[in-house]
Write a protein that holds these residues in place. Sequence first.
Motif, PDB file in Angstrom:
ATOM      1  N   ALA A  55       0.867  -1.183   0.000  1.00 58.21           N
ATOM      2  CA  ALA A  55       0.000   0.000   0.000  1.00 58.21           C
ATOM      3  C   ALA A  55       0.902   1.230   0.000  1.00 58.21           C
ATOM      4  O   ALA A  55       1.360   1.658  -1.054  1.00 58.21           O
TER       5      ALA A  55
ATOM      6  N   ASP B  64      -0.935  -4.655  -5.378  1.00 59.88           N
ATOM      7  CA  ASP B  64      -1.156  -3.277  -4.933  1.00 59.88           C
ATOM      8  C   ASP B  64      -2.594  -3.141  -4.439  1.00 59.88           C
ATOM      9  O   ASP B  64      -3.547  -3.265  -5.212  1.00 59.88           O
TER      10      ASP B  64
ATOM     11  N   SER C 251      -3.689  -0.418  -2.819  1.00 60.65           N
ATOM     12  CA  SER C 251      -3.921   0.974  -2.427  1.00 60.65           C
ATOM     13  C   SER C 251      -5.232   1.546  -2.960  1.00 60.65           C
ATOM     14  O   SER C 251      -5.692   2.571  -2.487  1.00 60.65           O
TER      15      SER C 251
ATOM     16  N   ASN D  84     -10.521   2.859   3.181  1.00 63.01           N
ATOM     17  CA  ASN D  84      -9.875   4.066   3.697  1.00 63.01           C
ATOM     18  C   ASN D  84     -10.835   4.958   4.492  1.00 63.01           C
ATOM     19  O   ASN D  84     -10.693   6.168   4.515  1.00 63.01           O
TER      20      ASN D  84
ATOM     21  N   LEU E  95      -6.460   0.997   5.008  1.00 66.54           N
ATOM     22  CA  LEU E  95      -5.714   1.928   4.157  1.00 66.54           C
ATOM     23  C   LEU E  95      -5.762   3.372   4.649  1.00 66.54           C
ATOM     24  O   LEU E  95      -5.256   4.270   3.979  1.00 66.54           O
TER      25      LEU E  95
ATOM     26  N   LYS F 141       2.005   8.686   3.754  1.00 70.80           N
ATOM     27  CA  LYS F 141       1.990   7.500   2.899  1.00 70.80           C
ATOM     28  C   LYS F 141       1.654   6.226   3.678  1.00 70.80           C
ATOM     29  O   LYS F 141       1.007   5.324   3.143  1.00 70.80           O
TER      30      LYS F 141
ATOM     31  N   THR G  60       0.123   3.388   5.947  1.00 75.13           N
ATOM     32  CA  THR G  60      -1.273   3.045   6.214  1.00 75.13           C
ATOM     33  C   THR G  60      -1.413   2.310   7.550  1.00 75.13           C
ATOM     34  O   THR G  60      -0.441   1.806   8.112  1.00 75.13           O
TER      35      THR G  60
END
Lengths: 747, 326
Positions: free
Chosen positions: B24, B45, B47, B52, B67, B101, B103
């Motif tokens: 992530a 990945d 992300s 989130n 995230l 950046k 997480t």
Amino acid sequence: MSLLDIFSSGDTRSLTMDEPHPSSLLDSGAQGVIGKPLPRVEGPLKVAGKATYAAEYPAENLAYGVLVRSTVSAGRIAAIHADEVQALPGVIAVVTDYDTFLRNAAQGGDTDAPVQGVEEIQYHGEIIAVVVAETFEIARDAAARLRVDYEPGEGRYDFERYRNEAERPPDSQVEAHSQQGDPDGAFAAAAVKVSAVYTTPSQNSAAMEPHASIAEWKEDGTLLLHGAYQMVASDQQQLADALGLKADQVRIISRYVGGGFGSKLGIAPESVAAAIAAKQLGRPVKIVMARQQVFDATVRRSNTEQHLKLGADADGRIVALIHDSLVSNLPDEDFFEPVGIGTHFAYAGENRRINHDVVRLNRTLSGSMRAPGEAVGQMALEAALDELAEATGVDPIELRRRNEPPQDPEKQIPFSSRALVPCMEKGAALFGWADRKAPGSDRRGEWLHGIGMAAAVRSNMLQKSAAQVTLTTDGRAIVETDMTDIGTGTYTILAQIAGETLGLPLDRVIVHLGDGKAPPAAGSGGSWGAASSGSSVYLACELVRERLAKKMGVDPAAMTLKDGRAIAENRAVDLTDLVDENIVVTGQIAPGKQEKLHTQASYGAHFCAVKVNAVTGEVRVERMLGVFAAGRVLNEQTARSQCLGGMTFGIGAALTEELVHDPRNGKIVNRDMAEYHLPVNADVPQLEVHFLPERDINANPIHAKGIGELGISGAGAAVANAIYNATGVRVRDYPITCDKLLAGLPD
Amino acid sequence: MKPFDYARADTVEAAVAGGGRFIAGGTNLLDLMKLQVETPEKLVDISRLDLNRIEERDDGGLTIGALVPNSDLAADPRVIERYEVLSRALLAGASGQLRNKATTGGNLLQRTRCYYFYDTAAACNKREPGSGCDAIGGFNRIHAILGTSEQCIATHPGDMPVAMRALDATIVTQKADGDKRRVPIGDFYRLPGDTPQIENVLEPGELITHVELPAPVANARHLYRKVRDRASYAFALVSVAGVVAVEDGRIAHAALAFGGLAHLPWRNPAVEQALVGQQPGTAAFEAAADALVEGARGFGHNNFKIPLVRRTLIASLRDLTGEASA
């Protein structure tokens, strides 16, 4: 033939500093730019990303090299299994040349190559090969995979284990051993004695820009190398010697340098590796050292163990001054950290001994890092003075005043200028020194508060330096020299000197630096750069002025140059009208008798306030103030930045920085910025810098002295002395991390 | 960095079925890959996954998507109000850029900062099982004093997980076969034992999707105190995460977790038992500190951590209970 002679001609103004130089055009100039706090002329390029650093030059058909390190600390390479990685897509070659690769980085100013030959391993991390590929990523992968077999050997790694086998090194800029009078006898008989051992660890310059080279061979067999260097002229000689070339077959270009602090004085292993790889492959090769490689295989500041013995009378007047130091370096390396360099003239005292001995260890080369000698030496000397003040009950400033020598206490020659006492007095008033309390007595909640001070002394040096100045027909001045600007402000101060002496606004002065084909300069080292290269520019401009006066038919002394016009005898003429063809002249300065007739140095006083957490021992610097006297200040802003940087280094040295060697194999344990602790913004409070007006007519025609290394000298000791004042705990083993204070703190 | 396959997952289901290492923020994994300490064959990945958000739970707690960046979590008003210890721990870690950046899920899995783990020329059982441990007998100033083994004395370097341990967080995961499970943070991490390379109970392909925080303890004070070698951007030498409530002059609730001491965010019930029911004061605080360091063992350079954490805990308890210096 010396470097300077190569460029001598009838259009050259040379000066050897045999006589004082009481008048300076910088005092009579009309342009009004010298000394002003002007921002860096190249600043806009840097913030816009347009200042090209070594690794950023474009080159056609460029290949990328990644260095390979030895993973043993001693022994011999048995085999490098190049075939295993050669097959990886994109790998071009594994390049080795056991005889030619640099084992050690070079020391500053040497004109010969440093130690070459990497088949025998002398220290962990020694560079042994370079993997070259079509991309950086492929090269890095292949370098990490490359298998190397070693025949293991025995080495010496542990300072403690070998400290009793220390040997006397050859003399260098300072004598390894020196003595006056009967220091041991006088110490034994002294009314008050301080005897203490201080230790400082290995350190790394940790410049923001890592060492980097792009090597490109030309059709005529010459080498063009874009690199990150402090001293281009001698770096060219080192590189040529390493490669078996003549000096004029190597051209180094180093226009912008992202910090050096001594680590880029001499060439590092990546330069020769790039040159060899480029030669073998017939295409340009770029190598940028990884941060870990910068730690492992460039240069470190030596660790030191310093035994200070100060004997004084009851009033604190020093009668015996002993400064015995142990440092470390690789076998057969002449350099030793000149720990006592400032001790020679800092204080009075008839009976003196300043000795340096070297413990031979298989650790990364030691060499120059910002203020070699003074930076670590004064962390011990100035702390010992604080201990003597405590022992005699004399205020630390008064103690230093009582030990102020009327002349150089060893050479018995006058000081060219010496403003230590005024620096201390001004600093004391500005800082509020009178508010200092008894050690350990100022507790506010969990925090213990204290203040401390230390003196700063730093030897001043002048080096041979040359510059060419062209006054063009369109009324601009072009300065050309292989001098470097390592973030210090060279571009700006040279423009100011030319602007002041030639009466030009700065947008009409162009400064070209860092090209090895230009007249050779002193380079950026030893804090001599501004005064030495500045003097060469000054001398060239002086000659330009004479040419202009001649064209005008007037006495140069009666001519004023301002805003691009020459004014004399009630006439004012534009330079563009006066100059019908470019005036091209060279100025060159060289040291002379003056440095033998006077002890030249710059001085300062640091004041520091700290708070120490009584629970955890964590230290926070709350305030720091420095007052400095270093001759003429050429640019108040860049000079101030130099001092701010030096003081920040001092905070790091006092509190956080330690390059740790594993005692089992000498390898550097903390090889990255996460674990090699430079001070971060939160560790550095508001710093205050003040300058005392001064001119040093014995130093050079511009009357300036070195400032780049003055700010670090003594700075760490001021922090340490403040910690003692806060806590009553004297830690003599730098850096003063919380664990070392813990046992002495209240429950 | 070794060449690797890369796939971007659009759903949790696709991610766990992807058969690779998750990435992530990459703030730790990419560094380790560049050094070839980590050499994954494939990166998945995650992300872009819809993980989130920070959401309210019926019990008054919060569910934090895996995230959610460290910066956002630290700045969330609900976190600041109800879980101050978590916000403070997050802000004590790394740097502003890294927190932007990094997480929540990744930060739970941050790997040790042991120097020898980072150097592929050194022996490290965590990096290369069976190769030995150069930290034992080497430079071990930042290493563990509790829960160590003959194989490994590394510490967990995080701050956020220490606070989550004090908050009794639950880690919610989804396995490769689609099964979901909820693991209390106290059961999530492992001591090094003979397998220091295995740091937690996650199975291959199992993805952290959320972290649940239970309802906050009423009327409790929160504290995160981190002792380090410089004022910012340094890992904890020792850290204390505390949530303590005092009622009627006695300690009613105490949750204390510690960073920098062990292979995992450390929590010892005996420390809290020494406090709960007691009057706040030196006697109780020292009893708690004694319980904490019982069995602690230094390895030379890190011996100072024993007195340091003792002192730091006692001072922290003073702050947490409002007791001035005894």
